[in-house]
Write a protein that holds these residues in place. Sequence first.
Motif, PDB file in Angstrom:
ATOM      1  N   GLN A  42      46.645 -76.588  -4.207  1.00  0.00           N
ATOM      2  CA  GLN A  42      45.279 -75.989  -4.328  1.00  0.00           C
ATOM      3  C   GLN A  42      44.669 -76.231  -5.880  1.00  0.00           C
ATOM      4  O   GLN A  42      43.604 -76.729  -6.361  1.00  0.00           O
ATOM      5  CB  GLN A  42      45.519 -74.307  -4.259  1.00  0.00           C
ATOM      6  N   ILE A  43      45.723 -76.347  -6.841  1.00  0.00           N
ATOM      7  CA  ILE A  43      45.075 -76.805  -8.188  1.00  0.00           C
ATOM      8  C   ILE A  43      45.175 -78.405  -8.205  1.00  0.00           C
ATOM      9  O   ILE A  43      44.172 -78.857  -9.103  1.00  0.00           O
ATOM     10  CB  ILE A  43      46.370 -76.218  -9.222  1.00  0.00           C
ATOM     11  N   ASN A  44      46.176 -78.905  -7.794  1.00  0.00           N
ATOM     12  CA  ASN A  44      45.998 -80.458  -7.991  1.00  0.00           C
ATOM     13  C   ASN A  44      44.963 -81.185  -7.137  1.00  0.00           C
ATOM     14  O   ASN A  44      44.501 -82.452  -7.903  1.00  0.00           O
ATOM     15  CB  ASN A  44      47.299 -80.959  -7.547  1.00  0.00           C
ATOM     16  N   ILE A  45      44.178 -80.770  -6.151  1.00  0.00           N
ATOM     17  CA  ILE A  45      43.068 -81.435  -5.446  1.00  0.00           C
ATOM     18  C   ILE A  45      42.027 -81.364  -6.457  1.00  0.00           C
ATOM     19  O   ILE A  45      40.989 -81.879  -6.235  1.00  0.00           O
ATOM     20  CB  ILE A  45      43.177 -80.934  -4.011  1.00  0.00           C
ATOM     21  N   ARG A  46      42.011 -80.148  -7.254  1.00  0.00           N
ATOM     22  CA  ARG A  46      40.928 -79.947  -8.296  1.00  0.00           C
ATOM     23  C   ARG A  46      41.213 -80.686  -9.478  1.00  0.00           C
ATOM     24  O   ARG A  46      40.655 -80.443 -10.547  1.00  0.00           O
ATOM     25  CB  ARG A  46      40.785 -78.559  -8.645  1.00  0.00           C
ATOM     26  N   ALA A  47      42.346 -81.525  -9.680  1.00  0.00           N
ATOM     27  CA  ALA A  47      42.845 -82.468 -11.069  1.00  0.00           C
ATOM     28  C   ALA A  47      42.959 -81.259 -12.066  1.00  0.00           C
ATOM     29  O   ALA A  47      42.953 -81.683 -13.399  1.00  0.00           O
ATOM     30  CB  ALA A  47      41.454 -83.153 -11.472  1.00  0.00           C
ATOM     31  N   GLY A  48      43.513 -80.104 -11.672  1.00  0.00           N
ATOM     32  CA  GLY A  48      44.091 -79.322 -12.434  1.00  0.00           C
ATOM     33  C   GLY A  48      43.140 -78.059 -12.887  1.00  0.00           C
ATOM     34  O   GLY A  48      43.462 -77.142 -13.714  1.00  0.00           O
ATOM     35  N   ARG A  49      41.699 -78.073 -12.497  1.00  0.00           N
ATOM     36  CA  ARG A  49      40.874 -77.190 -12.654  1.00  0.00           C
ATOM     37  C   ARG A  49      41.205 -75.639 -11.917  1.00  0.00           C
ATOM     38  O   ARG A  49      41.942 -75.878 -10.787  1.00  0.00           O
ATOM     39  CB  ARG A  49      39.570 -77.511 -12.368  1.00  0.00           C
ATOM     40  N   LEU A  50      41.149 -74.750 -12.486  1.00  0.00           N
ATOM     41  CA  LEU A  50      41.273 -73.350 -12.086  1.00  0.00           C
ATOM     42  C   LEU A  50      40.387 -72.729 -11.033  1.00  0.00           C
ATOM     43  O   LEU A  50      39.256 -73.358 -11.416  1.00  0.00           O
ATOM     44  CB  LEU A  50      41.690 -72.324 -13.088  1.00  0.00           C
ATOM     45  N   PRO A  51      40.653 -72.251 -10.125  1.00  0.00           N
ATOM     46  CA  PRO A  51      39.555 -71.468  -9.410  1.00  0.00           C
ATOM     47  C   PRO A  51      38.656 -70.756  -9.991  1.00  0.00           C
ATOM     48  O   PRO A  51      39.112 -70.262 -11.324  1.00  0.00           O
ATOM     49  CB  PRO A  51      40.378 -70.620  -8.252  1.00  0.00           C
ATOM     50  N   ALA A  52      37.515 -70.574  -9.406  1.00  0.00           N
ATOM     51  CA  ALA A  52      36.503 -70.174 -10.149  1.00  0.00           C
ATOM     52  C   ALA A  52      36.705 -68.457 -10.085  1.00  0.00           C
ATOM     53  O   ALA A  52      37.220 -67.951  -9.206  1.00  0.00           O
ATOM     54  CB  ALA A  52      34.994 -70.213  -9.693  1.00  0.00           C
ATOM     55  N   PRO A  53      36.553 -67.678 -11.375  1.00  0.00           N
ATOM     56  CA  PRO A  53      36.559 -66.312 -11.232  1.00  0.00           C
ATOM     57  C   PRO A  53      35.885 -65.601 -10.441  1.00  0.00           C
ATOM     58  O   PRO A  53      34.588 -65.788 -10.161  1.00  0.00           O
ATOM     59  CB  PRO A  53      36.474 -65.993 -12.708  1.00  0.00           C
ATOM     60  N   LEU A  54      36.280 -64.519  -9.788  1.00  0.00           N
ATOM     61  CA  LEU A  54      35.569 -63.862  -8.916  1.00  0.00           C
ATOM     62  C   LEU A  54      34.867 -62.583  -9.702  1.00  0.00           C
ATOM     63  O   LEU A  54      34.960 -62.804 -11.184  1.00  0.00           O
ATOM     64  CB  LEU A  54      36.673 -62.779  -7.975  1.00  0.00           C
ATOM     65  N   GLU A  55      34.163 -61.859  -9.126  1.00  0.00           N
ATOM     66  CA  GLU A  55      33.111 -60.972 -10.028  1.00  0.00           C
ATOM     67  C   GLU A  55      34.222 -59.985 -10.850  1.00  0.00           C
ATOM     68  O   GLU A  55      33.960 -59.330 -11.969  1.00  0.00           O
ATOM     69  CB  GLU A  55      32.394 -59.926  -9.211  1.00  0.00           C
ATOM     70  N   GLY A  63      36.795 -60.833 -12.104  1.00  0.00           N
ATOM     71  CA  GLY A  63      37.327 -61.824 -13.427  1.00  0.00           C
ATOM     72  C   GLY A  63      38.683 -62.318 -12.786  1.00  0.00           C
ATOM     73  O   GLY A  63      39.114 -63.373 -13.668  1.00  0.00           O
ATOM     74  N   HIS A  64      39.273 -61.969 -11.524  1.00  0.00           N
ATOM     75  CA  HIS A  64      40.314 -62.465 -11.228  1.00  0.00           C
ATOM     76  C   HIS A  64      40.043 -63.889 -10.677  1.00  0.00           C
ATOM     77  O   HIS A  64      39.297 -64.205 -10.100  1.00  0.00           O
ATOM     78  CB  HIS A  64      41.142 -61.938  -9.955  1.00  0.00           C
ATOM     79  N   ARG A  65      41.108 -64.815 -10.745  1.00  0.00           N
ATOM     80  CA  ARG A  65      41.178 -66.172 -10.213  1.00  0.00           C
ATOM     81  C   ARG A  65      42.064 -66.258  -9.135  1.00  0.00           C
ATOM     82  O   ARG A  65      43.453 -65.890  -9.491  1.00  0.00           O
ATOM     83  CB  ARG A  65      41.560 -67.460 -11.289  1.00  0.00           C
TER      84      ARG A  65
END
Length: 316
Positions: free
Chosen positions: A286-299, A301-303
């Motif tokens: 899940q992280i690596n198909i994003r090239a290491g970008r983290l998921p966007a935070p929810l309202e 603040g959790h990712r």
Amino acid sequence: MLSSRRDLSNGQAFSSSARVATQQPTIHNVFEPVTGTWQFVVSDPSTKSAVIIDPVLDYDPATQAITTDSADKLLALVKDKGYTVERILETHAHADHLTSASYLQKKLSEIQDFKPPIGIGKRIEKVQKLFGKRYGVSKEEYDTVFDNLFEDDESFTIGNVTAKAIHLPGHTPDHLGYRIGDNIFCGDSLFHADIGTARCDFPGGNAKDLFQSSRKILSLGDHVKIWPGHDYPPAGRDPIPWLSVADHREQNKHVRDTISEEEFVALRTERDANLNAPRLLHQSLQINIRAGRLPAPLESGHRLLHLPLKLNGLDW
């Protein structure tokens, strides 16, 4: 006996075979022991230009904590040596560790006033689509995260050192190796000779393809050094960053010269059928198909990452 001598402290290596008279890189191999991953900083000694290959983002599945100790060690090495990092290179979308490519890109752009592109093979788009759908990652989250999508056999330079992206399918369909001078960084294709080769049971993996990729690697000159993406040393052996083509052709338990394609496919298929899934499979993909970008935070603040449940026949 191995035909090469190596200094494990700094990654410098010497072969008894004749060398091609071309500009050769300086190689720093940095082992990350939790996931058994080799990370590499490869530079042109004449210009101090460098690339980073397969960097690790630290992740603790017990606490869900992400830290950057491994990546920060690479940054410290780059700073200490006075390198300018021109590229961050991924061999494939790893399924056993998280990549720190995007973190390093951000930090390096602040340090050197230049944003190094993140490169990977052009077939990553198929992998992103497959696992994006599986884990509920939208296309907008992975569509343009990689800056360079290498064509097969595409050439590039690191300062005055020549390099080439080589398609090495088998472990995954998008898998690349990077030939840099008289070295090939083969990712998860070949491992140390006493381990053999990587698994081929991921989606798009294929044992026949991996055998052909291994022969492609082992058709290079005997003196060429093969730097794997991992090592899992048994008790009594330290991690070893490279062996020569000649070493692998003589000693690799899966692909030495005496082993046929049919024998390899049979042993690889049997072994893969009994392997457990990688410990960080779901988090890594899940992280690596994003090239290491983290998921966007929810309202809140959790990712969040998605982890599939095993119901063992239960349903309600």
